[in-house]
Design a protein around this motif. Structure first.
Motif, PDB file in Angstrom:
ATOM      1  N   GLN A 119      70.468  -4.411 -25.669  1.00  0.00           N
ATOM      2  CA  GLN A 119      69.882  -5.437 -26.382  1.00  0.00           C
ATOM      3  C   GLN A 119      70.209  -6.941 -26.027  1.00  0.00           C
ATOM      4  OE1 GLN A 119      72.105  -2.898 -29.180  1.00  0.00           O
ATOM      5  NE2 GLN A 119      70.685  -3.085 -30.476  1.00  0.00           N
ATOM      6  N   VAL A 120      70.520  -7.414 -25.737  1.00  0.00           N
ATOM      7  CA  VAL A 120      71.333  -8.811 -25.353  1.00  0.00           C
ATOM      8  C   VAL A 120      71.025  -8.714 -23.543  1.00  0.00           C
ATOM      9  CG1 VAL A 120      72.988  -8.730 -27.307  1.00  0.00           C
ATOM     10  CG2 VAL A 120      73.986  -8.073 -24.878  1.00  0.00           C
ATOM     11  N   LEU A 121      70.638  -8.247 -22.846  1.00  0.00           N
ATOM     12  CA  LEU A 121      70.644  -8.759 -20.994  1.00  0.00           C
ATOM     13  C   LEU A 121      69.402  -9.685 -20.990  1.00  0.00           C
ATOM     14  CD1 LEU A 121      71.404  -8.735 -18.261  1.00  0.00           C
ATOM     15  CD2 LEU A 121      69.491  -6.391 -18.272  1.00  0.00           C
ATOM     16  N   PHE A 122      68.878  -9.741 -21.833  1.00  0.00           N
ATOM     17  CA  PHE A 122      67.423 -10.680 -21.452  1.00  0.00           C
ATOM     18  C   PHE A 122      67.405 -11.546 -22.485  1.00  0.00           C
ATOM     19  CE2 PHE A 122      65.681  -6.087 -21.941  1.00  0.00           C
ATOM     20  CZ  PHE A 122      65.216  -6.404 -20.493  1.00  0.00           C
ATOM     21  N   LEU A 123      68.853 -12.640 -22.734  1.00  0.00           N
ATOM     22  CA  LEU A 123      69.118 -13.799 -23.250  1.00  0.00           C
ATOM     23  C   LEU A 123      68.672 -14.429 -21.665  1.00  0.00           C
ATOM     24  CD1 LEU A 123      71.297 -13.115 -26.348  1.00  0.00           C
ATOM     25  CD2 LEU A 123      69.557 -13.751 -26.166  1.00  0.00           C
ATOM     26  N   SER A 124      69.809 -13.854 -20.768  1.00  0.00           N
ATOM     27  CA  SER A 124      69.365 -14.169 -20.003  1.00  0.00           C
ATOM     28  C   SER A 124      68.020 -15.179 -18.980  1.00  0.00           C
ATOM     29  CB  SER A 124      70.463 -13.649 -18.839  1.00  0.00           C
ATOM     30  OG  SER A 124      69.148 -12.614 -18.361  1.00  0.00           O
ATOM     31  N   GLU A 168      71.618  -9.987 -33.840  1.00  0.00           N
ATOM     32  CA  GLU A 168      72.712  -9.658 -34.337  1.00  0.00           C
ATOM     33  C   GLU A 168      72.056  -9.029 -35.716  1.00  0.00           C
ATOM     34  OE1 GLU A 168      76.525 -11.666 -32.491  1.00  0.00           O
ATOM     35  OE2 GLU A 168      75.384 -12.384 -33.514  1.00  0.00           O
ATOM     36  N   ARG A 169      71.497  -9.557 -36.309  1.00  0.00           N
ATOM     37  CA  ARG A 169      70.626  -9.544 -37.503  1.00  0.00           C
ATOM     38  C   ARG A 169      69.934  -8.341 -37.463  1.00  0.00           C
ATOM     39  NH1 ARG A 169      68.855 -15.084 -38.508  1.00  0.00           N
ATOM     40  NH2 ARG A 169      67.641 -13.772 -40.014  1.00  0.00           N
ATOM     41  N   GLY A 170      68.995  -7.633 -36.210  1.00  0.00           N
ATOM     42  CA  GLY A 170      68.336  -6.685 -35.890  1.00  0.00           C
ATOM     43  C   GLY A 170      67.085  -7.543 -36.786  1.00  0.00           C
ATOM     44  N   VAL A 171      66.591  -8.906 -36.612  1.00  0.00           N
ATOM     45  CA  VAL A 171      65.655  -9.582 -36.701  1.00  0.00           C
ATOM     46  C   VAL A 171      64.397  -9.125 -34.761  1.00  0.00           C
ATOM     47  CG1 VAL A 171      64.212 -11.544 -36.863  1.00  0.00           C
ATOM     48  CG2 VAL A 171      65.871 -11.069 -37.643  1.00  0.00           C
ATOM     49  N   ILE A 172      64.909  -8.953 -33.742  1.00  0.00           N
ATOM     50  CA  ILE A 172      64.797  -8.321 -33.140  1.00  0.00           C
ATOM     51  C   ILE A 172      65.351  -7.669 -31.792  1.00  0.00           C
ATOM     52  CG2 ILE A 172      64.731 -10.408 -31.680  1.00  0.00           C
ATOM     53  CD1 ILE A 172      62.568 -10.590 -30.003  1.00  0.00           C
ATOM     54  N   ASP A 173      64.860  -6.740 -31.412  1.00  0.00           N
ATOM     55  CA  ASP A 173      65.189  -5.379 -30.083  1.00  0.00           C
ATOM     56  C   ASP A 173      65.404  -6.369 -28.928  1.00  0.00           C
ATOM     57  OD1 ASP A 173      66.811  -3.906 -28.304  1.00  0.00           O
ATOM     58  OD2 ASP A 173      66.614  -2.298 -30.211  1.00  0.00           O
ATOM     59  N   PRO A 174      65.777  -7.098 -28.041  1.00  0.00           N
ATOM     60  CA  PRO A 174      64.692  -6.907 -26.936  1.00  0.00           C
ATOM     61  C   PRO A 174      64.666  -6.359 -25.791  1.00  0.00           C
ATOM     62  CG  PRO A 174      66.231  -9.190 -27.357  1.00  0.00           C
ATOM     63  CD  PRO A 174      66.678  -7.587 -28.471  1.00  0.00           C
ATOM     64  N   SER A 175      65.152  -5.043 -26.043  1.00  0.00           N
ATOM     65  CA  SER A 175      64.956  -4.200 -25.445  1.00  0.00           C
ATOM     66  C   SER A 175      63.874  -3.628 -25.435  1.00  0.00           C
ATOM     67  CB  SER A 175      65.942  -3.272 -25.626  1.00  0.00           C
ATOM     68  OG  SER A 175      65.850  -2.054 -26.758  1.00  0.00           O
ATOM     69  N   LEU A 183      69.693 -17.026 -30.972  1.00  0.00           N
ATOM     70  CA  LEU A 183      68.888 -15.959 -30.311  1.00  0.00           C
ATOM     71  C   LEU A 183      69.544 -14.882 -29.884  1.00  0.00           C
ATOM     72  CD1 LEU A 183      66.373 -17.627 -27.717  1.00  0.00           C
ATOM     73  CD2 LEU A 183      66.121 -17.207 -30.029  1.00  0.00           C
ATOM     74  N   LEU A 184      71.428 -15.418 -29.953  1.00  0.00           N
ATOM     75  CA  LEU A 184      72.561 -14.142 -30.193  1.00  0.00           C
ATOM     76  C   LEU A 184      72.346 -13.733 -31.748  1.00  0.00           C
ATOM     77  CD1 LEU A 184      73.795 -12.052 -29.516  1.00  0.00           C
ATOM     78  CD2 LEU A 184      75.378 -14.085 -29.242  1.00  0.00           C
ATOM     79  N   GLU A 185      71.774 -14.442 -32.565  1.00  0.00           N
ATOM     80  CA  GLU A 185      72.566 -14.074 -33.914  1.00  0.00           C
ATOM     81  C   GLU A 185      71.244 -13.556 -34.449  1.00  0.00           C
ATOM     82  OE1 GLU A 185      72.726 -17.890 -35.601  1.00  0.00           O
ATOM     83  OE2 GLU A 185      74.921 -18.022 -34.926  1.00  0.00           O
ATOM     84  N   LEU A 186      69.952 -13.636 -34.383  1.00  0.00           N
ATOM     85  CA  LEU A 186      68.648 -12.935 -34.601  1.00  0.00           C
ATOM     86  C   LEU A 186      69.297 -11.193 -34.321  1.00  0.00           C
ATOM     87  CD1 LEU A 186      65.867 -14.851 -33.544  1.00  0.00           C
ATOM     88  CD2 LEU A 186      66.803 -14.722 -35.904  1.00  0.00           C
TER      89      LEU A 186
END
Length: 388
Positions: free
Chosen positions: A163-168, A348-355, A343-346
């Motif tokens: 869920q967070v990897l693509f913040l990279s 965490e709020r469930g606005v988007i799931d990058p996976s 973007l991490l906050e988005l």
């Protein structure tokens, strides 16, 4: 440790290499738990990027657990879970102070090489040639992270790696591409390329207020993923893109155009594509810019062309058309540290799931085959996550 190393065009291997060590008090060593293959890695794999050396460790989309910190690091401690942005920034130079982190003045160890090629040097990048610093990448078991107080973002929630990897890289890159469009109410945004960055550009365009998003590609599974993101789609194998976009926009053209393809664009039966291939074969060019040319020709007068796609060298474009149509261009490597927290906050709020973009999950040892699968668009491959 085990790491994926470049040994020449089309030749990557998982080798045993020395573990990274603290080289500066501001460094951290991170044990990688997840890392990914990026479309930009394919430019290295296909031999388009100069100043690569045999044995260079690839990869710029990693995350993991802090294993060691230098004496000057204050924000991180051993055991912290972090995502590592691909841009290495000092946080204090003229450009970092303007949050233009990918233009950092101090982190490219080989700045003179870049200055000769570009006029000025951008920031150092992980795993992306000696022109951009010669830093080892993150497709490995461990990674040395310079300026550790500036780059990595701590993950303190229960979100999964995926869920967070693509913040990279690719989520902020797609977001900045859409932000660079300066989208206004009622705008139609056209996105060339439905690979991972294109997918995030599509979803980011909606987040930033687009009224309509049109996605252009030829790969069925990529087009289906774009449609799942509420985009209308054009398969350029089936119809001329210019004609279809003019029809869809009643002759005006899209207001904002995003080239999420970069220097390895393909076109069907296009004269410019044939010329690019000939020039590349004769080493007269490094870049195939069909998507960028098409975006310029399709964009409405007074519109914006945003370019997150990576280019390497000299490019032939219809500059006369761009000038006479009054187009605005906005481009560049992503100012990563600007976007990590919001973007991490988005997420965490469930606005988007990058996976959503992941199609393949593989161990690091299978990375060489995965590069070919991704490059050749086989087995429905859109995004590969590797597990060291």
């Amino acid at each position: 440790m085990r790491a994926l190393c470049w040994h020449g065009k089309g030749d990557v291997r998982v080798d045993n290499v020395p573990d990274p060590k603290i080289e500066d008090p501001r460094d951290a060593i991170v044990k990688i738990t997840s890392t990914a293959i990026c479309g930009s890695d394919l430019h290295l794999f296909d031999g388009y990027v100069p100043t690569m050396e045999s044995g260079d460790i690839l990869g710029h989309e990693p995350m993991g657990i802090v294993a060691e910190v230098g004496s000057a690091v204050t924000r991180l401690k051993v055991g912290d879970r972090v995502v590592i942005p691909f841009v290495i920034a000092c946080g204090s130079c003229f450009f970092c102070a303007r949050t233009e982190f990918s233009l950092c003045d101090t982190t490219n160890r080989n700045a003179e090489i870049a200055r000769k090629a570009m006029g000025h040097s951008p920031a150092g990048l992980f795993g992306f040639s000696h022109m951009l610093g010669g830093f080892s990448g993150g497709q490995a078991e461990y990674l040395r992270v310079p300026h550790a107080d500036v780059g990595p973002i701590k993950i303190e929630s229960g979100l999964s790696d995926e869920q967070v990897l693509f913040l990279s890289d690719i989520f902020p890159t797609g977001y900045m591409a859409a932000e660079n469009c300066a989208i206004e109410a009622g705008d139609t945004v056209a996105v060339w390329g439905c690979g991972p960055v294109g997918q995030f550009a599509i979803r980011s365009a909606w987040l930033l207020g687009a009224a309509r998003v049109i996605a252009i590609d030829r790969v069925p599974e990529r087009l289906r993923m774009a449609e799942a993101g509420k985009a209308e789609t054009i398969n350029f194998d089936d119809t001329p893109v210019y004609d279809r976009l003019q029809e869809m926009t009643h002759g005006r053209g899209p207001d904002r155009c995003i080239d999420a393809v970069g220097c390895e664009a393909h076109g069907v039966g296009a004269f410019d594509t044939t010329m690019d291939k000939v020039k590349a074969a004769l080493t007269l060019t490094t870049d195939r810019a069909h998507a960028l040319r098409e975006a310029i020709m399709c964009c409405r007068k007074g519109g914006t062309v945003s370019v997150p796609g990576v280019y390497v060298g000299l490019v032939d474009i219809p500059f006369g058309a761009a000038m006479n149509k009054g187009l605005t261009f906005k481009m560049g490597q992503t100012h990563m540290q600007r976007y990590l927290r919001p973007l991490l906050e988005l997420v965490e709020r469930g606005v988007i799931d990058p996976s959503f973009v992941i199609t393949h999950r593989l161990p690091l040892d299978e990375a060489p085959a995965a590069y070919k699968t991704f490059r050749d668009k086989k087995d429905g491959c859109i995004k590969v996550v590797l597990k060291p």
